[in-house]
Design a protein around this motif. Structure first.
Motif, PDB file in Angstrom:
ATOM      1  N   SER A 105      -7.450   1.842  -6.281  1.00  0.00           N
ATOM      2  CA  SER A 105      -6.883   2.858  -5.662  1.00  0.00           C
ATOM      3  C   SER A 105      -8.157   3.765  -5.140  1.00  0.00           C
ATOM      4  O   SER A 105      -9.128   3.499  -5.770  1.00  0.00           O
ATOM      5  CB  SER A 105      -5.923   3.798  -6.460  1.00  0.00           C
ATOM      6  OG  SER A 105      -6.867   4.377  -7.622  1.00  0.00           O
ATOM      7  N   THR A 129     -10.411   0.458 -10.013  1.00  0.00           N
ATOM      8  CA  THR A 129      -9.700  -1.093  -9.804  1.00  0.00           C
ATOM      9  C   THR A 129      -9.241  -1.228 -11.284  1.00  0.00           C
ATOM     10  O   THR A 129      -9.060  -0.554 -12.306  1.00  0.00           O
ATOM     11  CB  THR A 129     -11.059  -2.035 -10.028  1.00  0.00           C
ATOM     12  OG1 THR A 129     -11.892  -1.903 -11.127  1.00  0.00           O
ATOM     13  CG2 THR A 129     -11.759  -1.891  -8.563  1.00  0.00           C
ATOM     14  N   GLN A 137      -3.305  -2.952  -7.839  1.00  0.00           N
ATOM     15  CA  GLN A 137      -4.613  -3.776  -7.847  1.00  0.00           C
ATOM     16  C   GLN A 137      -5.927  -2.593  -7.895  1.00  0.00           C
ATOM     17  O   GLN A 137      -6.888  -2.948  -8.635  1.00  0.00           O
ATOM     18  CB  GLN A 137      -4.866  -4.746  -6.917  1.00  0.00           C
ATOM     19  CG  GLN A 137      -3.872  -5.906  -7.097  1.00  0.00           C
ATOM     20  CD  GLN A 137      -2.592  -5.567  -6.274  1.00  0.00           C
ATOM     21  OE1 GLN A 137      -2.410  -4.863  -5.365  1.00  0.00           O
ATOM     22  NE2 GLN A 137      -1.486  -5.753  -7.352  1.00  0.00           N
ATOM     23  N   MET A 180       0.918  -0.999   0.020  1.00  0.00           N
ATOM     24  CA  MET A 180       0.133   0.099  -0.221  1.00  0.00           C
ATOM     25  C   MET A 180       0.773   1.221  -0.022  1.00  0.00           C
ATOM     26  O   MET A 180       1.940   1.128   0.531  1.00  0.00           O
ATOM     27  CB  MET A 180      -0.882   0.004   0.977  1.00  0.00           C
ATOM     28  CG  MET A 180      -2.020   1.139   1.435  1.00  0.00           C
ATOM     29  SD  MET A 180      -3.182   1.064   2.638  1.00  0.00           S
ATOM     30  CE  MET A 180      -2.390   0.640   3.899  1.00  0.00           C
ATOM     31  N   ASP A 222      -2.931   3.843  -2.912  1.00  0.00           N
ATOM     32  CA  ASP A 222      -2.903   2.544  -3.864  1.00  0.00           C
ATOM     33  C   ASP A 222      -2.527   1.324  -3.236  1.00  0.00           C
ATOM     34  O   ASP A 222      -1.857   1.179  -2.141  1.00  0.00           O
ATOM     35  CB  ASP A 222      -1.667   2.727  -4.637  1.00  0.00           C
ATOM     36  CG  ASP A 222      -1.796   3.880  -5.937  1.00  0.00           C
ATOM     37  OD1 ASP A 222      -2.897   4.177  -5.989  1.00  0.00           O
ATOM     38  OD2 ASP A 222      -0.764   4.248  -6.552  1.00  0.00           O
ATOM     39  N   PHE A 223      -3.197   0.260  -3.697  1.00  0.00           N
ATOM     40  CA  PHE A 223      -3.330  -0.922  -3.050  1.00  0.00           C
ATOM     41  C   PHE A 223      -2.426  -1.716  -4.061  1.00  0.00           C
ATOM     42  O   PHE A 223      -3.060  -1.974  -5.310  1.00  0.00           O
ATOM     43  CB  PHE A 223      -4.830  -1.657  -2.954  1.00  0.00           C
ATOM     44  CG  PHE A 223      -5.351  -1.014  -1.785  1.00  0.00           C
ATOM     45  CD1 PHE A 223      -5.068  -1.206  -0.454  1.00  0.00           C
ATOM     46  CD2 PHE A 223      -6.423   0.235  -2.326  1.00  0.00           C
ATOM     47  CE1 PHE A 223      -5.974  -0.565   0.548  1.00  0.00           C
ATOM     48  CE2 PHE A 223      -6.993   0.801  -1.188  1.00  0.00           C
ATOM     49  CZ  PHE A 223      -6.823   0.423   0.306  1.00  0.00           C
ATOM     50  N   ARG A 224      -1.173  -2.195  -3.950  1.00  0.00           N
ATOM     51  CA  ARG A 224      -0.267  -2.612  -5.057  1.00  0.00           C
ATOM     52  C   ARG A 224       0.577  -3.812  -4.452  1.00  0.00           C
ATOM     53  O   ARG A 224       0.729  -4.068  -3.403  1.00  0.00           O
ATOM     54  CB  ARG A 224       0.608  -1.387  -5.428  1.00  0.00           C
ATOM     55  CG  ARG A 224       1.371  -0.948  -4.431  1.00  0.00           C
ATOM     56  CD  ARG A 224       2.189   0.150  -5.116  1.00  0.00           C
ATOM     57  NE  ARG A 224       3.158   0.873  -4.242  1.00  0.00           N
ATOM     58  CZ  ARG A 224       4.026   1.419  -4.414  1.00  0.00           C
ATOM     59  NH1 ARG A 224       4.302   1.884  -5.771  1.00  0.00           N
ATOM     60  NH2 ARG A 224       4.790   2.096  -3.531  1.00  0.00           N
TER      61      ARG A 224
END
Length: 79
Positions: free
Chosen positions: A33, A53, A31, A1, A17-19
């Motif tokens: 945000s 997404t 993946q 994140m 961001d979720f990454r």
């Protein structure tokens, strides 16, 4: 994140961001945000909350809550 902050200016966005755990930033390893986008920076500050997404190496807006409370789902128009 990852969390990003921005300066107060029209169309700037703070973002979470979720990454994937890689050393580089690109849409290929993010993946999803959540963004807070400034929609008016002169006078009373306003902003929208936007959810994205990843549909395959690019982030796509899926949901937007506008500063006036209207909700747009996947570009279908305000609810």
């Amino acid at each position: 994140m990852a969390i990003y902050e921005i300066n107060e200016a029209q169309n700037n966005a703070g973002r979470i961001d979720f990454r994937a755990a890689t050393g580089s930033f690109s849409s290929t390893n993010v993946q999803a945000s959540v963004e807070g986008i400034i929609t008016n920076s002169s006078g009373a500050l306003t902003g929208d909350l936007v959810f994205h997404t990843n549909e395959g190496d690019s982030l796509t807006e899926k949901l937007r809550i506008a500063s006036d409370g209207k909700v747009t789902v996947a570009g279908t128009g305000a609810i």
